[in-house]
Design an enzyme around this catalytic site. Structure first.
Site, PDB file in Angstrom:
ATOM      1  N   LYS A   1      -3.289   8.177   3.496  1.00  0.00           N
ATOM      2  CA  LYS A   1      -4.756   8.076   4.053  1.00  0.00           C
ATOM      3  C   LYS A   1      -4.462   8.493   5.457  1.00  0.00           C
ATOM      4  CE  LYS A   1      -7.176   6.041   0.915  1.00  0.00           C
ATOM      5  NZ  LYS A   1      -8.073   6.941   0.190  1.00  0.00           N
TER       6      LYS A   1
ATOM      7  N   TYR B   1       0.849  -1.208  -0.043  1.00  0.00           N
ATOM      8  CA  TYR B   1       0.007  -0.026   0.090  1.00  0.00           C
ATOM      9  C   TYR B   1       1.129   1.275  -0.087  1.00  0.00           C
ATOM     10  CZ  TYR B   1      -4.266   2.206   0.711  1.00  0.00           C
ATOM     11  OH  TYR B   1      -5.546   3.288   0.674  1.00  0.00           O
TER      12      TYR B   1
HETATM   13  P1  NAD Z   1     -12.029   4.033  -8.424  1.00  0.00           P
HETATM   14  O1  NAD Z   1     -10.695   3.710  -9.452  1.00  0.00           O
HETATM   15  O2  NAD Z   1     -13.067   3.312  -9.089  1.00  0.00           O
HETATM   16  O3  NAD Z   1     -11.848   5.340  -8.005  1.00  0.00           O
HETATM   17  C1  NAD Z   1     -10.815   6.248  -7.802  1.00  0.00           C
HETATM   18  C2  NAD Z   1     -11.247   7.486  -8.564  1.00  0.00           C
HETATM   19  O4  NAD Z   1     -10.224   8.531  -8.322  1.00  0.00           O
HETATM   20  C3  NAD Z   1     -11.695   7.333  -9.788  1.00  0.00           C
HETATM   21  O5  NAD Z   1     -12.843   7.773 -10.156  1.00  0.00           O
HETATM   22  C4  NAD Z   1     -10.466   8.309 -10.552  1.00  0.00           C
HETATM   23  O6  NAD Z   1     -11.190   8.991 -11.739  1.00  0.00           O
HETATM   24  C5  NAD Z   1     -10.429   9.326  -9.425  1.00  0.00           C
HETATM   25  N1  NAD Z   1      -9.172  10.137  -9.508  1.00  0.00           N
HETATM   26  C6  NAD Z   1      -8.024   9.823  -9.350  1.00  0.00           C
HETATM   27  N2  NAD Z   1      -7.000  11.041  -9.763  1.00  0.00           N
HETATM   28  C7  NAD Z   1      -8.117  11.866  -9.885  1.00  0.00           C
HETATM   29  C8  NAD Z   1      -7.819  13.270 -10.104  1.00  0.00           C
HETATM   30  N3  NAD Z   1      -6.591  13.774 -10.212  1.00  0.00           N
HETATM   31  N4  NAD Z   1      -8.926  14.279 -10.068  1.00  0.00           N
HETATM   32  C9  NAD Z   1      -9.959  13.546 -10.190  1.00  0.00           C
HETATM   33  N5  NAD Z   1     -10.305  12.617  -9.695  1.00  0.00           N
HETATM   34  C10 NAD Z   1      -9.174  11.675  -9.833  1.00  0.00           C
HETATM   35  O7  NAD Z   1     -11.583   3.096  -7.166  1.00  0.00           O
HETATM   36  P2  NAD Z   1     -12.249   3.197  -5.715  1.00  0.00           P
HETATM   37  O8  NAD Z   1     -11.635   1.708  -4.962  1.00  0.00           O
HETATM   38  O9  NAD Z   1     -13.682   2.995  -5.642  1.00  0.00           O
HETATM   39  O10 NAD Z   1     -11.522   4.299  -5.067  1.00  0.00           O
HETATM   40  C11 NAD Z   1     -12.251   5.068  -4.354  1.00  0.00           C
HETATM   41  C12 NAD Z   1     -11.738   5.644  -2.917  1.00  0.00           C
HETATM   42  O11 NAD Z   1     -12.015   4.436  -2.056  1.00  0.00           O
HETATM   43  C13 NAD Z   1     -10.366   5.821  -2.989  1.00  0.00           C
HETATM   44  O12 NAD Z   1     -10.123   6.963  -1.950  1.00  0.00           O
HETATM   45  C14 NAD Z   1      -9.690   4.664  -2.627  1.00  0.00           C
HETATM   46  O13 NAD Z   1      -8.510   4.760  -1.905  1.00  0.00           O
HETATM   47  C15 NAD Z   1     -10.891   4.093  -1.451  1.00  0.00           C
HETATM   48  N6  NAD Z   1     -10.588   2.902  -0.868  1.00  0.00           N
HETATM   49  C16 NAD Z   1     -10.740   1.850  -1.675  1.00  0.00           C
HETATM   50  C17 NAD Z   1     -10.568   0.607  -1.031  1.00  0.00           C
HETATM   51  C18 NAD Z   1     -10.523  -0.647  -2.268  1.00  0.00           C
HETATM   52  O14 NAD Z   1     -10.272  -1.609  -1.595  1.00  0.00           O
HETATM   53  N7  NAD Z   1     -11.090  -0.563  -3.373  1.00  0.00           N
HETATM   54  C19 NAD Z   1     -10.408   0.323   0.135  1.00  0.00           C
HETATM   55  C20 NAD Z   1     -10.440   1.287   1.050  1.00  0.00           C
HETATM   56  C21 NAD Z   1     -10.553   2.678   0.267  1.00  0.00           C
END
Ligand code: NAD
Length: 259
Positions: free
Chosen positions: A166, A159
């Site tokens: 985070k 990570y």
């Molecule tokens: P995802 O890839 O679907 O979403 C990430 C989003 O961030 C995308 O829509 C992307 O376009 C956007 N993004 C990145 N850079 C950007 C920028 N410069 N301007 C605007 N948008 C931007 O993946 P996800 O897993 O749904 O991620 C969403 C959130 O959830 C993130 O913060 C991620 O860290 C968090 N998260 C994910 C998980 C997991 O296991 N998937 C677990 C805990 C937290």
């Protein structure tokens, strides 16, 4: 379905495709009665986001937003509020780190990788919240939420730089909760367990990590994006009116375990 969020307006930032956690949240907010605006980052995902938006209703605003651009943050927040007739809910589901910093040793993180990860994944919440604050409907009850991961408080190999990003994000939630609390706007984080999304695919060893977490979690399962969406509806609604500055774990209880 109860209309917990009837009359509320939500701006959801972070939908890239149907697997995005933010998409599950947008869909659930709509199902509970909120009007929703979506944003997309760049032409690459615009078509997918527009298609998803149509399923929420023909008149769903879809706005361009790259969070590294302050002008776009200002434009997207004010346009969303104008089109929806106000703003009550802001969902921040954005994270990014360069691929080379999501593999190998954390100790090898580059200065650029660090800046990029913290800027896009943590500072963007601060700037979005600052612009949303004056737009949130008078009378308070505003709710801002972001998405975090356990890797922000425990070392999670692979990570890497997203861990400090985070940690900064969760700390920013607490500081924003204090500043915006005066205007009765609540700010919280949901720390989600692993969900197979586009962003997750970039983390080396993600699948093995997700499988072992699902085995060890008290509920003996992993989580789905819809589990996160349920908590998001709670945080968006008046049911959580006394909750701010907190990180709510939606991870089948994994964070509570010592091994
Ligand atoms: P995802 O890839 O679907 O979403 C990430 C989003 O961030 C995308 O829509 C992307 O376009 C956007 N993004 C990145 N850079 C950007 C920028 N410069 N301007 C605007 N948008 C931007 O993946 P996800 O897993 O749904 O991620 C969403 C959130 O959830 C993130 O913060 C991620 O860290 C968090 N998260 C994910 C998980 C997991 O296991 N998937 C677990 C805990 C937290």
């Amino acid at each position: 379905m109860t209309e917990l969020l009837a009359g509320r307006s939500a701006l959801v930032v972070g939908v890239a495709n149907k697997r995005s956690i933010s998409w599950a949240i947008a869909d659930a907010l709509r199902q509970h009665g909120a009007r929703v605006a979506l944003t997309y980052q760049g032409e690459r995902v615009e078509r997918d986001v527009r298609k998803l938006a149509e399923t929420l209703g023909d008149d769903t605003p879809v706005l361009p937003l790259d969070v590294t651009d302050g002008d776009q943050i200002a434009a997207a927040t004010s346009e969303a509020a104008e089109t929806l007739g106000g703003l009550d809910i802001l969902v921040h589901g954005v994270a990014f780190a360069p691929a080379e910093d999501l593999a190998g040793r954390f100790a090898d993180t580059s200065r650029d990788g660090w800046s990029t990860a913290l800027d896009i994944s943590a500072y963007s919440l601060v700037e979005l919240a600052r612009h949303a604050e004056p737009l949130m409907n008078e009378g308070g009850n505003g709710s801002i939420m972001t998405l975090s991961y356990l890797g922000g408080v425990r070392a999670t190999p692979g990570y890497n730089v997203m861990g400090p990003a985070k940690a900064a994000l969760e700390s920013s939630v607490r500081y924003l909760a204090w500043d915006l609390g005066e205007a009765a706007i609540r700010v919280n984080a949901i720390s989600a367990g692993p969900v197979r999304t586009l962003a997750a695919r970039g983390i080396s060893g993600f699948s093995t990590m997700a499988d072992s977490i699902a085995e060890r979690a008290p509920l003996r399962r992993g989580i789905e994006a819809t589990d996160v969406a349920g908590a998001a509806v709670f945080l968006a609604s008046d049911l959580s009116r006394g909750v701010t500055g907190t990180t709510l774990y939606v991870d089948a209880g994994y964070h509570a375990m010592g091994l």
